[in-house]
Motif scaffolding. Structure first.
Motif, mmCIF file in Angstrom:
data_model
loop_
_atom_site.group_PDB
_atom_site.id
_atom_site.type_symbol
_atom_site.label_atom_id
_atom_site.label_comp_id
_atom_site.label_asym_id
_atom_site.label_seq_id
_atom_site.Cartn_x
_atom_site.Cartn_y
_atom_site.Cartn_z
ATOM 1 N N LYS A 42 -12.504 -11.667 20.040
ATOM 2 C CA LYS A 42 -12.388 -10.585 21.009
ATOM 3 C C LYS A 42 -11.643 -9.435 20.346
ATOM 4 C CE LYS A 42 -10.414 -9.465 25.514
ATOM 5 N NZ LYS A 42 -9.675 -10.001 26.657
ATOM 6 N N ILE A 43 -12.260 -8.265 20.371
ATOM 7 C CA ILE A 43 -11.627 -7.063 19.835
ATOM 8 C C ILE A 43 -11.698 -6.002 20.916
ATOM 9 C CG2 ILE A 43 -11.638 -5.302 18.026
ATOM 10 C CD1 ILE A 43 -13.267 -7.258 16.295
ATOM 11 N N THR A 44 -10.562 -5.410 21.238
ATOM 12 C CA THR A 44 -10.518 -4.363 22.245
ATOM 13 C C THR A 44 -10.197 -3.030 21.586
ATOM 14 O OG1 THR A 44 -9.810 -5.944 23.910
ATOM 15 C CG2 THR A 44 -9.430 -3.628 24.401
ATOM 16 N N PHE A 45 -10.962 -2.016 21.960
ATOM 17 C CA PHE A 45 -10.786 -0.660 21.458
ATOM 18 C C PHE A 45 -10.419 0.233 22.641
ATOM 19 C CE2 PHE A 45 -14.067 -2.770 18.995
ATOM 20 C CZ PHE A 45 -13.632 -2.577 17.691
ATOM 21 N N PRO A 46 -9.636 1.283 22.406
ATOM 22 C CA PRO A 46 -9.375 2.216 23.501
ATOM 23 C C PRO A 46 -10.658 2.946 23.878
ATOM 24 C CG PRO A 46 -8.349 2.985 21.450
ATOM 25 C CD PRO A 46 -8.966 1.651 21.172
ATOM 26 N N TYR A 47 -10.782 3.295 25.153
ATOM 27 C CA TYR A 47 -11.955 4.041 25.585
ATOM 28 C C TYR A 47 -11.894 5.444 24.992
ATOM 29 C CZ TYR A 47 -15.426 6.500 28.247
ATOM 30 O OH TYR A 47 -16.516 7.245 28.581
ATOM 31 N N VAL A 48 -13.021 5.905 24.476
ATOM 32 C CA VAL A 48 -13.184 7.289 24.044
ATOM 33 C C VAL A 48 -14.484 7.795 24.669
ATOM 34 C CG1 VAL A 48 -11.921 7.081 21.866
ATOM 35 C CG2 VAL A 48 -14.356 6.606 21.914
ATOM 36 N N ALA A 49 -14.494 9.061 25.030
ATOM 37 C CA ALA A 49 -15.718 9.648 25.579
ATOM 38 C C ALA A 49 -16.778 9.632 24.484
ATOM 39 C CB ALA A 49 -15.461 11.065 26.052
ATOM 40 N N PRO A 50 -18.013 9.262 24.825
ATOM 41 C CA PRO A 50 -19.059 9.186 23.811
ATOM 42 C C PRO A 50 -19.525 10.565 23.355
ATOM 43 C CG PRO A 50 -19.984 8.779 25.971
ATOM 44 C CD PRO A 50 -18.497 8.885 26.152
ATOM 45 N N LEU A 51 -19.999 10.617 22.137
ATOM 46 C CA LEU A 51 -20.663 11.803 21.619
ATOM 47 C C LEU A 51 -22.114 11.728 22.038
ATOM 48 C CD1 LEU A 51 -19.266 11.545 17.981
ATOM 49 C CD2 LEU A 51 -18.353 12.929 19.865
ATOM 50 N N SER A 52 -22.780 12.875 22.112
ATOM 51 C CA SER A 52 -24.201 12.876 22.434
ATOM 52 C C SER A 52 -24.935 13.760 21.445
ATOM 53 C CB SER A 52 -24.432 13.329 23.875
ATOM 54 O OG SER A 52 -23.867 14.603 24.095
ATOM 55 N N ALA A 53 -26.250 13.630 21.397
ATOM 56 C CA ALA A 53 -27.073 14.358 20.433
ATOM 57 C C ALA A 53 -27.255 15.807 20.861
ATOM 58 C CB ALA A 53 -28.433 13.680 20.278
ATOM 59 N N GLN A 54 -27.072 16.707 19.925
ATOM 60 C CA GLN A 54 -27.296 18.126 20.215
ATOM 61 C C GLN A 54 -28.760 18.347 20.569
ATOM 62 O OE1 GLN A 54 -25.841 20.135 16.662
ATOM 63 N NE2 GLN A 54 -24.028 20.742 17.806
ATOM 64 N N GLY A 55 -28.981 19.169 21.574
ATOM 65 C CA GLY A 55 -30.341 19.519 21.966
ATOM 66 C C GLY A 55 -31.059 18.462 22.780
#
Length: 110
Positions: A42-55
């Motif tokens: 089990k590995i937990t990462f802090p939540y980060v807002a996702p990146l999205s594709a330009q256009g």
């Protein structure tokens, strides 16, 4: 408004991501991003807002940078997906990269 700004301005989306051969899963919610395997890793990462594709529409692809004692990337892309083990159909595909390991799976919104 750029797609990245659209994605970041929305509320946190929750997802369940699963993969088979080997079995693994990721949950994404406001408490963080958690990767689990049956062995039990089990590995937990802090939540980060996702990146999205330009256009592209904000719902087209989400790229979550994973930072912690292990780093990686989780990509969730809109598209039909089958886990290969059941008749369940998913609306998203997923690719998880942790270190030198790449795993493919399916995802659904919670």
């Amino acid at each position: 408004m750029p797609a990245t700004a659209q994605m970041n301005s929305r509320s946190i989306e929750s997802f369940n991501v699963i993969g088979t051969e080997p079995f693994w899963n990721v949950t994404i919610d406001k408490t963080g991003i958690t990767y689990k395997t049956p062995d039990p890793q089990k590995i937990t990462f802090p939540y980060v807002a996702p990146l999205s594709a330009q256009g592209k529409p904000a719902d087209y692809v989400r790229v979550y940078p994973l930072r912690g004692r292990t780093s990686g990337t989780l990509v969730i892309r809109r598209g039909a997906c089958s886990d290969g083990m059941s008749d369940r159909k998913y609306n998203y595909t997923a690719t998880l990269v942790l270190g030198n390991t790449v795993r493919d799976g399916c995802a659904m919104k919670k």
